[in-house]
Design a protein around this motif. Sequence first.
Motif, PDB file in Angstrom:
ATOM      1  N   ALA A  30       0.836  -1.209   0.000  1.00 35.49           N
ATOM      2  CA  ALA A  30       0.000   0.000   0.000  1.00 35.49           C
ATOM      3  C   ALA A  30       0.872   1.260   0.000  1.00 35.49           C
ATOM      4  O   ALA A  30       0.595   2.222  -0.734  1.00 35.49           O
ATOM      5  N   SER A  31       1.952   1.258   0.798  1.00 39.06           N
ATOM      6  CA  SER A  31       2.840   2.424   0.849  1.00 39.06           C
ATOM      7  C   SER A  31       3.474   2.674  -0.525  1.00 39.06           C
ATOM      8  O   SER A  31       3.537   3.802  -0.995  1.00 39.06           O
ATOM      9  N   THR A  32       3.936   1.590  -1.169  1.00 32.29           N
ATOM     10  CA  THR A  32       4.533   1.731  -2.497  1.00 32.29           C
ATOM     11  C   THR A  32       3.495   2.233  -3.489  1.00 32.29           C
ATOM     12  O   THR A  32       3.782   3.079  -4.335  1.00 32.29           O
ATOM     13  N   GLY A  33       2.273   1.704  -3.367  1.00 31.97           N
ATOM     14  CA  GLY A  33       1.197   2.108  -4.275  1.00 31.97           C
ATOM     15  C   GLY A  33       0.922   3.603  -4.206  1.00 31.97           C
ATOM     16  O   GLY A  33       0.764   4.270  -5.238  1.00 31.97           O
ATOM     17  N   ILE A  34       0.877   4.142  -2.981  1.00 34.17           N
ATOM     18  CA  ILE A  34       0.635   5.584  -2.818  1.00 34.17           C
ATOM     19  C   ILE A  34       1.760   6.380  -3.495  1.00 34.17           C
ATOM     20  O   ILE A  34       1.522   7.370  -4.183  1.00 34.17           O
ATOM     21  N   GLY A  35       3.018   5.907  -3.308  1.00 35.90           N
ATOM     22  CA  GLY A  35       4.162   6.586  -3.916  1.00 35.90           C
ATOM     23  C   GLY A  35       4.078   6.582  -5.429  1.00 35.90           C
ATOM     24  O   GLY A  35       4.271   7.620  -6.086  1.00 35.90           O
ATOM     25  N   LEU A  36       3.744   5.420  -5.999  1.00 34.14           N
ATOM     26  CA  LEU A  36       3.666   5.309  -7.462  1.00 34.14           C
ATOM     27  C   LEU A  36       2.506   6.143  -8.015  1.00 34.14           C
ATOM     28  O   LEU A  36       2.614   6.752  -9.073  1.00 34.14           O
TER      29      LEU A  36
END
Length: 638
Positions: free
Chosen positions: A23-29
Motif C-alpha cells: 500500500a505504501s509503495t502504491g501511494i508513492g507510485l
Amino acid sequence: MGEVVQMHFTTVDYVIFALLLVASTGIGLFHAFSGGRQRTTQEFLMADRSMSCLPVSLSLLATFQSAVAILGAPSEVYTFGTQYWFLGCSYFLGLLIPAHVFIPVFYRLRLSSAYEYLELRFNKTVRICGTVTFIFQMVIYMGVVLYAPALALNAVTGFDLWGAVLAMGLVCTVYTALGGLKAVIWTDVFQTVVMFAGQLAVIVVGASQAGGMAEVWRKAVNGSRISGLDLDPDPLQRHTFWTLGVGGVFLMLALYGVNQAQVQRYLSSRTEREAVMSCYVVFPCQQIVLCLGCLMGLVMFARYGENSPLDKGYVKTNDQMVLYFVMDVFQDLPGLAGLFVACLFSGALSTISSAFNSLATVTMEDLIKPQFPNMTEAKATLLSKGLALVYGLVCLAMAYLASIMGSVLQAAFSIFGMVGGPLLGLFCLGMFFPWANPTGAVVGLVAGLAMAFWIGIGSFVIRMSGPMGPELNTTALPLFDNMTTLVNPPTATPRPTGVEALYSLSYMWYSAHNSTTVVVVGLLVSLLTGPMKEKDLTPGTVFPVLGWLLFFLPERYREKLCCVTPLSTPPKPKESHAQPYQMAKKDGNGAAYCKEDTVTEDKETESDRAQTEDEDLETRMALPTCQLAAHTLQETAL
C-alpha cells in the motif's frame, strides 16, 4: 511460566505486513504518475505548496512518532508508572509557539529549506553550518530508527532481521524518490491510521483478557503505577512535572519549530492559515498517542504485575518486552500480531521517509543550488530524486553500521537529541534578538554543540562505568525520537556534585540547556564583535517578541533595541498559485530583493508576470525597517 521458545508469526501476519509495504509503495507510485508527475522541484520537494490541513497534521504527527516511541512509551509506563504522561502538558506551548512564531516567519519568507532563513538573517556561512549539522544529525539517526525495531522483532519472533530492514529501506526509498513530498505526506496519513489501529487492538484485547479496564486500573493503583503530580524542582530527577512539562517544551520546539522535516510540511500547506491549523490539529492527536502508549503500559502491568518478562529472562531489553507482550496477547488471534508489527514499521517508515525527503531538500537548496544557480528545472528535479535515492541507500548502510556497533546504538539516539537543542538555539538567536550577528551565531552554535557533546558523552561514560555496568546500555531505547541517552535507574545513590551533577542532568533538560547555551554565547559574542545594525537586517526575519516584552520602555529605547520591526505581510492566497515562486535574497549590503525562480506557469503571460512582480514589490515595501515604522508612528501621533 517456564522458559519460553520464540513465538512465531503465522502466514496471516506476514500477509498483513506485506500489505502495508504494498500500500505504501502504491501511494508513492500513484503520486509519481499523477498530477504534475513530479517534474519540478516545487512539486517534488514542496508538494506544489498545495496541501490541506488534515494530511499535513497527520504527517507532522507520524514523522516523530517512530517505532522507537511505540516500543518505548509502554515499557516506560510499565516500569516507572504514569509520570511520563505529564509530557502532554508540554504540548500546549510546544505547538502554540511554532504555530504563531516560527510558521509566520518561515511561511512569509516563502522558503524551501529552513536553513535558507539563516542566510537571510545572518549570512551564507551560518546557513552552511546549520545545514551540515542537520545532515549529520539525520544520517546517523535514520539508520538506527530502521535497525532498532527490526532487531527487537527478530529477537522476539525470529522475523528475518535483514529481510525486514531491506524491505523497509527499499520500499521507503522507492516511494520517496518517485513520489516526492506529496507521496511522503499521504503515506504518513495511511501509516498513522495503521499505527492507531495496531495500538488500539493491543489495548482492547489485552484489557479484555485482564478482566476489563476497571480491573487494569485497580491493579495499576495497587502496584503504585499511577503517579501523582511530582513538583520536585530538582533538574537531576529523571521525570518530574517540571522536567516533562517545561523541559519538554524545548524538546517539542526543536522537533516542531525548526526541524526541516516538519518545517517542510508547514511550507507545503496551501496557505499560512492551513499551516497554523495543522499545528492545532496535531495537538489532540499527540495527546491520544500519549494516552495510548500509557494505557498499553498499564495493560502490560495488569498482565504481568511485578514479574516482568525481562526479570524472568524471556527477553533481554525493554523494547523487546512490548513485542513479547503483543505476541503473548495475540497468540490465539492470527493476524493481529501482524497488524501490530505493521503499526510498528509504519512508525519507522514515516520517520525515515521524512528524513530522506528533508535531506534531499536541504542538500539541493542549501548546498547545490547556490553553487549552480543556472541549473535547469528538469535537471534540478532529476538531481533531487537522485539525492532521495542516495540517502535511502546511505540509510541502509547506516543500519548495517548500527548492527556492527551494537552497544553504540544508544549513543546514536543521544546524538539526535544533542544536535536538536543547539539548532533550536541558533534559530531563536536569529529570530528574537535583532542585534545578534553572524559571528555570534557561528560561535554560539559551536559552543552549544560542544556543551551538548560534553554532557551527552560524559553522562554516557559515567553510566557505563557506574555500578550497573555496561548491561545498562541495553536496557531501554529512549521514548521519543530525540529524547536522549539512557534511562537513569532509580537507585538511592548520593546526590552527585560538580561536573558529575552536570552529567546527571535529566535528559529532558538537554534541549533547553543546549539551546540556552547557544543564545547566551551568541549574544555575548555579538555584543563584543559589534551588534547587527537595523539597516543590515533583512525585513521579515526578526519576530518582534522583544517589542512586546519591553512594551513599558519609551519608544526611543525600544527603537535602539530594534524592537519595532514588523513581520512581513502574509502572501495573498491567490498569489500562492498565480505568482512565480518568489524568494527574498540578500545582496551584498544586506538589503532584500526578490529573485524570480525558474518555476513559472507555462500559461502565464508577460503582463501577468509583471503584475505579480509589482504586487510582490508592494508586499516587500510593506516591510518597513525600524526607522520607517518609527516615522509613521510619529506621523500618526501628529
